[in-house]
Design a protein around this motif. Sequence first.
Motif, PDB file in Angstrom:
ATOM      1  N   ILE A 272       0.997  -1.287  -0.057  1.00 59.08           N
ATOM      2  CA  ILE A 272       0.070   0.014   0.189  1.00 59.08           C
ATOM      3  C   ILE A 272       1.091   1.247  -0.202  1.00 59.08           C
ATOM      4  CG2 ILE A 272      -1.889   1.476   1.003  1.00 59.08           C
ATOM      5  CD1 ILE A 272      -2.603  -1.391   2.524  1.00 59.08           C
ATOM      6  N   PRO A 273       0.850   2.143  -1.016  1.00 60.96           N
ATOM      7  CA  PRO A 273       1.514   3.258  -0.788  1.00 60.96           C
ATOM      8  C   PRO A 273       1.353   4.090   0.143  1.00 60.96           C
ATOM      9  CG  PRO A 273       0.645   3.019  -3.365  1.00 60.96           C
ATOM     10  CD  PRO A 273      -0.103   2.089  -2.319  1.00 60.96           C
ATOM     11  N   LEU A 274       2.345   4.729   0.538  1.00 53.91           N
ATOM     12  CA  LEU A 274       2.226   5.858   1.744  1.00 53.91           C
ATOM     13  C   LEU A 274       1.495   6.894   1.394  1.00 53.91           C
ATOM     14  CD1 LEU A 274       5.814   5.952   3.268  1.00 53.91           C
ATOM     15  CD2 LEU A 274       3.829   4.851   4.337  1.00 53.91           C
ATOM     16  N   PRO A 275       0.461   7.314   1.857  1.00 55.86           N
ATOM     17  CA  PRO A 275      -0.537   8.707   1.356  1.00 55.86           C
ATOM     18  C   PRO A 275       0.512   9.866   1.782  1.00 55.86           C
ATOM     19  CG  PRO A 275      -1.188   7.796   3.611  1.00 55.86           C
ATOM     20  CD  PRO A 275      -0.290   6.828   2.985  1.00 55.86           C
ATOM     21  N   GLN A 276       1.589   9.799   2.774  1.00 59.98           N
ATOM     22  CA  GLN A 276       2.380  10.973   2.952  1.00 59.98           C
ATOM     23  C   GLN A 276       3.755  10.039   3.496  1.00 59.98           C
ATOM     24  OE1 GLN A 276       1.918  14.068   2.431  1.00 59.98           O
ATOM     25  NE2 GLN A 276      -0.329  14.135   2.202  1.00 59.98           N
ATOM     26  N   PRO A 277       4.751  10.922   2.991  1.00 61.10           N
ATOM     27  CA  PRO A 277       5.981   9.793   3.228  1.00 61.10           C
ATOM     28  C   PRO A 277       6.319   9.849   4.807  1.00 61.10           C
ATOM     29  CG  PRO A 277       6.400  12.312   2.538  1.00 61.10           C
ATOM     30  CD  PRO A 277       4.972  12.077   2.204  1.00 61.10           C
ATOM     31  N   TRP A 278       5.829  10.554   5.817  1.00 61.44           N
ATOM     32  CA  TRP A 278       5.799  10.545   7.027  1.00 61.44           C
ATOM     33  C   TRP A 278       4.797   9.852   7.673  1.00 61.44           C
ATOM     34  CZ3 TRP A 278       1.139  12.527   7.901  1.00 61.44           C
ATOM     35  CH2 TRP A 278       0.767  13.543   7.201  1.00 61.44           C
ATOM     36  N   ALA A 279       4.019   8.968   6.940  1.00 65.80           N
ATOM     37  CA  ALA A 279       2.703   8.462   7.812  1.00 65.80           C
ATOM     38  C   ALA A 279       3.189   7.217   8.488  1.00 65.80           C
ATOM     39  CB  ALA A 279       1.852   7.987   6.630  1.00 65.80           C
ATOM     40  N   VAL A 280       4.051   6.394   7.844  1.00 65.12           N
ATOM     41  CA  VAL A 280       4.561   5.298   8.613  1.00 65.12           C
ATOM     42  C   VAL A 280       6.093   5.508   8.466  1.00 65.12           C
ATOM     43  CG1 VAL A 280       4.545   2.766   8.725  1.00 65.12           C
ATOM     44  CG2 VAL A 280       2.548   3.940   7.894  1.00 65.12           C
ATOM     45  N   ARG A 281       6.766   5.204   9.817  1.00 68.13           N
ATOM     46  CA  ARG A 281       8.151   5.084   9.763  1.00 68.13           C
ATOM     47  C   ARG A 281       8.799   3.765   9.247  1.00 68.13           C
ATOM     48  NH1 ARG A 281       9.762  10.140  10.452  1.00 68.13           N
ATOM     49  NH2 ARG A 281      11.862  10.400  11.688  1.00 68.13           N
ATOM     50  N   LEU A 282       9.605   3.756   8.056  1.00 69.42           N
ATOM     51  CA  LEU A 282      10.229   2.637   7.546  1.00 69.42           C
ATOM     52  C   LEU A 282      11.311   2.534   7.657  1.00 69.42           C
ATOM     53  CD1 LEU A 282       8.211   2.937   3.986  1.00 69.42           C
ATOM     54  CD2 LEU A 282       7.568   1.547   6.160  1.00 69.42           C
ATOM     55  N   LEU A 283      12.046   1.525   7.602  1.00 73.05           N
ATOM     56  CA  LEU A 283      13.444   0.910   7.712  1.00 73.05           C
ATOM     57  C   LEU A 283      14.195   1.669   6.587  1.00 73.05           C
ATOM     58  CD1 LEU A 283      13.337  -2.764   8.906  1.00 73.05           C
ATOM     59  CD2 LEU A 283      14.503  -0.898  10.214  1.00 73.05           C
ATOM     60  N   ASP A 284      15.134   2.544   6.961  1.00 72.58           N
ATOM     61  CA  ASP A 284      15.814   3.438   5.964  1.00 72.58           C
ATOM     62  C   ASP A 284      17.063   3.795   6.671  1.00 72.58           C
ATOM     63  OD1 ASP A 284      16.010   5.229   3.005  1.00 72.58           O
ATOM     64  OD2 ASP A 284      16.409   6.469   4.958  1.00 72.58           O
ATOM     65  N   GLU A 285      18.183   3.672   6.053  1.00 74.56           N
ATOM     66  CA  GLU A 285      19.447   4.062   6.702  1.00 74.56           C
ATOM     67  C   GLU A 285      19.586   5.568   7.021  1.00 74.56           C
ATOM     68  OE1 GLU A 285      23.105   2.540   5.120  1.00 74.56           O
ATOM     69  OE2 GLU A 285      22.045   0.574   4.607  1.00 74.56           O
ATOM     70  N   ALA A 286      19.331   6.211   6.318  1.00 73.34           N
ATOM     71  CA  ALA A 286      19.411   7.855   6.509  1.00 73.34           C
ATOM     72  C   ALA A 286      18.313   8.240   7.727  1.00 73.34           C
ATOM     73  CB  ALA A 286      19.009   8.705   5.283  1.00 73.34           C
ATOM     74  N   THR A 287      17.221   7.657   7.617  1.00 69.85           N
ATOM     75  CA  THR A 287      16.175   7.845   8.570  1.00 69.85           C
ATOM     76  C   THR A 287      16.566   7.603   9.963  1.00 69.85           C
ATOM     77  OG1 THR A 287      14.451   7.696   6.972  1.00 69.85           O
ATOM     78  CG2 THR A 287      13.782   7.445   9.273  1.00 69.85           C
ATOM     79  N   ILE A 288      17.281   6.323   9.960  1.00 70.78           N
ATOM     80  CA  ILE A 288      17.638   5.591  11.342  1.00 70.78           C
ATOM     81  C   ILE A 288      18.655   6.492  11.904  1.00 70.78           C
ATOM     82  CG2 ILE A 288      18.978   3.569  12.325  1.00 70.78           C
ATOM     83  CD1 ILE A 288      17.125   1.972  10.333  1.00 70.78           C
ATOM     84  N   ALA A 289      19.789   6.689  10.987  1.00 70.38           N
ATOM     85  CA  ALA A 289      20.818   7.719  11.804  1.00 70.38           C
ATOM     86  C   ALA A 289      20.526   9.013  12.064  1.00 70.38           C
ATOM     87  CB  ALA A 289      21.851   7.965  10.320  1.00 70.38           C
ATOM     88  N   ALA A 290      19.346   9.567  11.318  1.00 78.35           N
ATOM     89  CA  ALA A 290      18.887  10.967  11.717  1.00 78.35           C
ATOM     90  C   ALA A 290      18.151  10.808  13.043  1.00 78.35           C
ATOM     91  CB  ALA A 290      17.952  11.647  10.498  1.00 78.35           C
ATOM     92  N   ASP A 291      17.256   9.848  13.171  1.00 72.02           N
ATOM     93  CA  ASP A 291      16.459   9.608  14.243  1.00 72.02           C
ATOM     94  C   ASP A 291      17.461   9.387  15.366  1.00 72.02           C
ATOM     95  OD1 ASP A 291      14.328   9.986  12.794  1.00 72.02           O
ATOM     96  OD2 ASP A 291      13.573   7.979  12.765  1.00 72.02           O
ATOM     97  N   ALA A 292      18.404   8.574  15.426  1.00 70.63           N
ATOM     98  CA  ALA A 292      19.345   8.205  16.501  1.00 70.63           C
ATOM     99  C   ALA A 292      20.101   9.511  16.910  1.00 70.63           C
ATOM    100  CB  ALA A 292      20.163   7.104  16.104  1.00 70.63           C
ATOM    101  N   ALA A 293      20.481  10.398  15.956  1.00 73.70           N
ATOM    102  CA  ALA A 293      21.327  11.611  16.173  1.00 73.70           C
ATOM    103  C   ALA A 293      20.307  12.496  16.900  1.00 73.70           C
ATOM    104  CB  ALA A 293      21.771  12.303  15.139  1.00 73.70           C
ATOM    105  N   ALA A 294      18.978  12.552  16.589  1.00 73.59           N
ATOM    106  CA  ALA A 294      18.001  13.573  17.180  1.00 73.59           C
ATOM    107  C   ALA A 294      17.773  13.239  18.484  1.00 73.59           C
ATOM    108  CB  ALA A 294      16.737  13.704  16.278  1.00 73.59           C
ATOM    109  N   ALA A 295      17.657  11.710  18.775  1.00 73.22           N
ATOM    110  CA  ALA A 295      17.445  11.387  20.076  1.00 73.22           C
ATOM    111  C   ALA A 295      18.419  11.764  20.909  1.00 73.22           C
ATOM    112  CB  ALA A 295      17.090   9.986  20.102  1.00 73.22           C
ATOM    113  N   ARG A 296      19.877  11.672  20.747  1.00 79.70           N
ATOM    114  CA  ARG A 296      20.779  11.978  21.534  1.00 79.70           C
ATOM    115  C   ARG A 296      20.820  13.299  21.714  1.00 79.70           C
ATOM    116  NH1 ARG A 296      22.063   7.159  24.082  1.00 79.70           N
ATOM    117  NH2 ARG A 296      22.642   5.786  22.623  1.00 79.70           N
ATOM    118  N   ASP A 297      20.596  14.402  20.596  1.00 76.56           N
ATOM    119  CA  ASP A 297      20.444  15.891  20.895  1.00 76.56           C
ATOM    120  C   ASP A 297      19.359  16.029  21.745  1.00 76.56           C
ATOM    121  OD1 ASP A 297      22.634  16.011  19.173  1.00 76.56           O
ATOM    122  OD2 ASP A 297      21.310  16.454  17.395  1.00 76.56           O
TER     123      ASP A 297
END
Length: 403
Positions: free
Chosen positions: A207-232
């Motif tokens: 099922i296509p994402l209705p918006q790119p942010w609707a469901v968090r998907l496994l993605d290397e850039a997303t994971i790196a950014a989320d982990a950095a934001a969490a630490r920040d």
Amino acid sequence: MSEHVTRSGVFSRRSFLRAALGAATLTLAGCSGAGAPAAESGARDRVTVYDEAAPDELEILMVGDVLVHQGVWQSGERADGTRNYDHLFARVADDVAAADVALVGQETILGGAELGLSGYPVFNSPQEIGDAEAAAGFDVALCASNHALDKGMAGIESELAFWRSAHPDMVVAGIADSEEASEAIPMLERAGHRIAVLNYAYGTNGIPLPQPWAVRLLDEATIAADAAAARDAGAEAIVACPHWGVEYAATPSDEQRHWAQVLADAGANVIIGGHPHVMQPFEVIEDADGRAVPVFWSVGNFTSTQPRKDTMVGAMARATLVFDDVGCEVASCRVTPLVTHRAPGTDFTTYRLGDYTEELAAANQIRTIGGQPDFSLQWCVDFCAERLGEAFDAASCELAWEA
């Protein structure tokens, strides 16, 4: 209830449950033989702080997929037209409430009756399931799954509206109804320690994402950014909860191993997976710097009516985080197997394997509905020994690991 004051000025649901239980220590019965005994950023940023001295240790607990087939939701329907699902969690609620942070894999969308309840293959579940999860003491609903879009954006919006209005303290991870909400890191505070929970799905069943942010998907850039934001944002620990892998597979796939390494290298302290619907092994991997990262490859189902006996045996994952001036490390982990007991009405529930009996196993509907008459307590014990290896102790019905 008398009024209590914490540093946040509010007596939290978690503090009440811990006080009520008195933090009792559980003694598990043996099982070695037959007959043995959030939503938007405002809700996600909400923190709960105890009025006790900051501990050196905190326990994280997670149970697997709440897969709400028709038989699951029918178990809580009452003659007066109302629904209640406390029975599903009653046998593990003491463990849940005693943990410092408790997570539940809410695989199917809680879109509610207004969107039309439905089971496999396109799910929509009663929101009263969420009421029962909150009552049991869960703090985090993990909603990134391949079924997150079964009711489209309307399902996500309805579930998030439910959590915000009915249980605003519940942290909801993995889905969002706005770009702003998707950018908020799911975070909890316990006794001065901040813990981030990162939840991702491998996909959404095409099922296509209705918006790119609707469901968090496994993605290397997303994971790196989320982990950095969490630490920040001050996170001392990161708990990663991927929805990944191959259904019914006994061991982790190459893809799971790839994403585990990505999550570890990004800074995850512990990884707890779901989606295969069966329990998979526990393992400790190393990140790029040689840091030990425990991985629960799959904790399987918590509840379902899948017609396979291996889907009746899931697990409760527990990890003890130790904090010091340097940071956080995982001091120990436990795998506590669970058994889904398929039975009529409110007898439908999930037991710790250590509390299950041959009598209960003989009455489990999986024996007849699934055409698997060999399902028994001893079969469950043998299955756990096979999946978890030599570290599984049949006497305590647990696997225990220490760093």
